[in-house]
Design a protein around this motif. Structure first.
Motif, PDB file in Angstrom:
ATOM      1  N   ASN A  45       0.818  -1.217   0.000  1.00  0.00           N
ATOM      2  CA  ASN A  45       0.000   0.000   0.000  1.00  0.00           C
ATOM      3  C   ASN A  45       0.852   1.267   0.000  1.00  0.00           C
ATOM      4  N   VAL A  46       2.024   1.193   0.569  1.00  0.00           N
ATOM      5  CA  VAL A  46       2.933   2.351   0.542  1.00  0.00           C
ATOM      6  C   VAL A  46       3.438   2.582  -0.881  1.00  0.00           C
ATOM      7  N   ILE A  47       3.763   1.495  -1.566  1.00  0.00           N
ATOM      8  CA  ILE A  47       4.172   1.611  -2.973  1.00  0.00           C
ATOM      9  C   ILE A  47       3.056   2.267  -3.783  1.00  0.00           C
ATOM     10  N   LYS A  48       1.826   1.840  -3.528  1.00  0.00           N
ATOM     11  CA  LYS A  48       0.688   2.427  -4.256  1.00  0.00           C
ATOM     12  C   LYS A  48       0.471   3.889  -3.881  1.00  0.00           C
ATOM     13  N   LEU A  49       0.619   4.210  -2.600  1.00  0.00           N
ATOM     14  CA  LEU A  49       0.438   5.603  -2.162  1.00  0.00           C
ATOM     15  C   LEU A  49       1.410   6.529  -2.895  1.00  0.00           C
ATOM     16  N   PHE A  50       2.668   6.122  -2.952  1.00  0.00           N
ATOM     17  CA  PHE A  50       3.680   6.977  -3.584  1.00  0.00           C
ATOM     18  C   PHE A  50       3.494   7.057  -5.099  1.00  0.00           C
ATOM     19  N   ALA A  51       2.768   6.083  -5.665  1.00  0.00           N
ATOM     20  CA  ALA A  51       2.470   6.112  -7.103  1.00  0.00           C
ATOM     21  C   ALA A  51       1.131   6.789  -7.387  1.00  0.00           C
ATOM     22  N   ASN A  52       0.461   7.282  -6.342  1.00  0.00           N
ATOM     23  CA  ASN A  52      -0.900   7.835  -6.455  1.00  0.00           C
ATOM     24  C   ASN A  52      -1.877   6.798  -7.003  1.00  0.00           C
ATOM     25  N   GLU A  53      -1.657   5.538  -6.616  1.00  0.00           N
ATOM     26  CA  GLU A  53      -2.504   4.455  -7.121  1.00  0.00           C
ATOM     27  C   GLU A  53      -3.194   3.681  -5.993  1.00  0.00           C
ATOM     28  N   LEU A  54      -3.263   4.280  -4.814  1.00  0.00           N
ATOM     29  CA  LEU A  54      -3.929   3.599  -3.703  1.00  0.00           C
ATOM     30  C   LEU A  54      -5.438   3.555  -3.963  1.00  0.00           C
ATOM     31  N   ASP A  55      -6.008   2.394  -3.758  1.00  0.00           N
ATOM     32  CA  ASP A  55      -7.455   2.238  -3.957  1.00  0.00           C
ATOM     33  C   ASP A  55      -8.175   2.742  -2.700  1.00  0.00           C
ATOM     34  N   LYS A  71      -6.844  10.777   1.050  1.00  0.00           N
ATOM     35  CA  LYS A  71      -7.208  10.695  -0.366  1.00  0.00           C
ATOM     36  C   LYS A  71      -6.461  11.708  -1.231  1.00  0.00           C
ATOM     37  N   ASP A  72      -6.289  12.911  -0.739  1.00  0.00           N
ATOM     38  CA  ASP A  72      -5.694  13.959  -1.567  1.00  0.00           C
ATOM     39  C   ASP A  72      -4.203  14.161  -1.297  1.00  0.00           C
ATOM     40  N   LEU A  73      -3.647  13.233  -0.542  1.00  0.00           N
ATOM     41  CA  LEU A  73      -2.233  13.348  -0.193  1.00  0.00           C
ATOM     42  C   LEU A  73      -1.350  13.015  -1.388  1.00  0.00           C
ATOM     43  N   LYS A  74      -0.410  13.896  -1.668  1.00  0.00           N
ATOM     44  CA  LYS A  74       0.585  13.623  -2.716  1.00  0.00           C
ATOM     45  C   LYS A  74       1.951  13.601  -2.026  1.00  0.00           C
ATOM     46  N   VAL A  75       2.437  12.417  -1.768  1.00  0.00           N
ATOM     47  CA  VAL A  75       3.688  12.281  -1.012  1.00  0.00           C
ATOM     48  C   VAL A  75       4.604  11.241  -1.658  1.00  0.00           C
ATOM     49  N   SER A  76       5.832  11.287  -1.210  1.00  0.00           N
ATOM     50  CA  SER A  76       6.820  10.311  -1.659  1.00  0.00           C
ATOM     51  C   SER A  76       7.963  10.318  -0.655  1.00  0.00           C
ATOM     52  N   SER A  77       8.869   9.395  -0.854  1.00  0.00           N
ATOM     53  CA  SER A  77      10.099   9.384  -0.089  1.00  0.00           C
ATOM     54  C   SER A  77      11.160   8.835  -1.024  1.00  0.00           C
ATOM     55  N   HIS A  78      12.398   9.161  -0.785  1.00  0.00           N
ATOM     56  CA  HIS A  78      13.419   8.574  -1.645  1.00  0.00           C
ATOM     57  C   HIS A  78      13.466   7.055  -1.463  1.00  0.00           C
ATOM     58  N   GLU A 117      16.626  14.527  -6.932  1.00  0.00           N
ATOM     59  CA  GLU A 117      15.354  15.244  -6.991  1.00  0.00           C
ATOM     60  C   GLU A 117      14.789  15.440  -5.587  1.00  0.00           C
ATOM     61  N   ARG A 118      13.787  16.315  -5.512  1.00  0.00           N
ATOM     62  CA  ARG A 118      13.163  16.621  -4.227  1.00  0.00           C
ATOM     63  C   ARG A 118      11.929  15.745  -4.032  1.00  0.00           C
ATOM     64  N   ALA A 119      12.027  14.794  -3.095  1.00  0.00           N
ATOM     65  CA  ALA A 119      10.857  13.990  -2.730  1.00  0.00           C
ATOM     66  C   ALA A 119      10.025  14.773  -1.722  1.00  0.00           C
ATOM     67  N   TRP A 120       8.761  14.373  -1.582  1.00  0.00           N
ATOM     68  CA  TRP A 120       7.817  15.120  -0.739  1.00  0.00           C
ATOM     69  C   TRP A 120       7.508  14.306   0.519  1.00  0.00           C
ATOM     70  N   HIS A 121       8.415  14.363   1.477  1.00  0.00           N
ATOM     71  CA  HIS A 121       8.292  13.525   2.680  1.00  0.00           C
ATOM     72  C   HIS A 121       8.247  14.325   3.980  1.00  0.00           C
ATOM     73  N   ALA A 122       8.859  15.494   4.005  1.00  0.00           N
ATOM     74  CA  ALA A 122       9.023  16.188   5.285  1.00  0.00           C
ATOM     75  C   ALA A 122       7.897  17.175   5.587  1.00  0.00           C
ATOM     76  N   GLY A 123       7.286  17.751   4.562  1.00  0.00           N
ATOM     77  CA  GLY A 123       6.249  18.761   4.797  1.00  0.00           C
ATOM     78  C   GLY A 123       6.826  20.000   5.455  1.00  0.00           C
ATOM     79  N   VAL A 124       5.965  20.728   6.140  1.00  0.00           N
ATOM     80  CA  VAL A 124       6.410  21.932   6.848  1.00  0.00           C
ATOM     81  C   VAL A 124       7.413  21.515   7.914  1.00  0.00           C
ATOM     82  N   SER A 125       8.607  22.069   7.841  1.00  0.00           N
ATOM     83  CA  SER A 125       9.691  21.541   8.678  1.00  0.00           C
ATOM     84  C   SER A 125      10.842  22.534   8.735  1.00  0.00           C
TER      85      SER A 125
END
Ligand SMILES: [Zn+2]
Length: 176
Positions: A47-57, A68-75, A92-100
């Motif tokens: 499910n984590v693989i799917k989340l980072f691919a924006n393919e989570l059901d 549902k609207d989360l767009k995230v990734s990690s290296h 590249e810049r992955a989207w893992h940390a958010g406001v930080s």
């Protein structure tokens, strides 16, 4: 070993669309350690693989609606057996940390690498995960000399009001 496009040779590669360019001249100097489980406390990596691919059901589990609207990734992700997955090139810049912020420098995604351990705040991590994490950290520190040992932090350290991961069961004494 990391190839010239910024991919770890030994990692299982999955492309995430959730990344963009780092700011010009941003030196990569920070590693941020996270935990993740989807749904919470479920330790399969799929499910984590799917989340980072924006393919989570989102219909497959009620929790998934809340992200549902989360767009995230990690290296990188390290599963419970210690297998390493990579989703975004280290350049590249992955989207893992958010406001930080780290040492009063904001937007840690600009200058960091994110590593997610499959796990939670409530359960110890596996020795295989520490073994892989230490190996990965050594490779990354050799590749990016600006990453000093004191620049390896938990998500909770750079976003203390929002985040608790990698959590109380993460044993920092096992990071060599
Ligand atoms: Zn996190």
């Amino acid at each position: 070993m990391i190839n010239k496009e910024g991919w770890l040779i030994e990692a299982e590669k999955h492309l995430s669309p959730n990344f963009d360019k780092r700011p010009i001249n941003s030196e990569i100097k920070l590693i941020v350690i996270h935990n993740i489980s989807l749904p919470p406390e479920s330790f399969e990596v799929e499910n984590v693989i799917k989340l980072f691919a924006n393919e989570l059901d989102f219909e497959s589990h009620e929790f998934f609606y809340t992200i549902k609207d989360l767009k995230v990734s990690s290296h990188f992700v390290i599963d419970r057996k210690g297998k390493i997955y990579q989703f975004v090139s280290v350049y590249e810049r992955a989207w893992h940390a958010g406001v930080s912020s780290f040492k009063s420098q904001e937007n840690c995604n600009d200058f960091s690498l994110g590593i997610e351990l499959i796990g939670s705040d409530n359960v110890p991590f596996e020795d295989n995960q520490y073994d892989s994490l230490n190996r990965l950290i050594e490779i990354l520190c050799n590749f990016f000399p600006d990453i000093k040992k004191e620049n390896i932090v938990g998500h909770s350290e750079i976003a203390p009001s929002r985040k608790t991961d990698p959590g109380p069961f993460f044993d920092w004494s096992k990071i060599s």
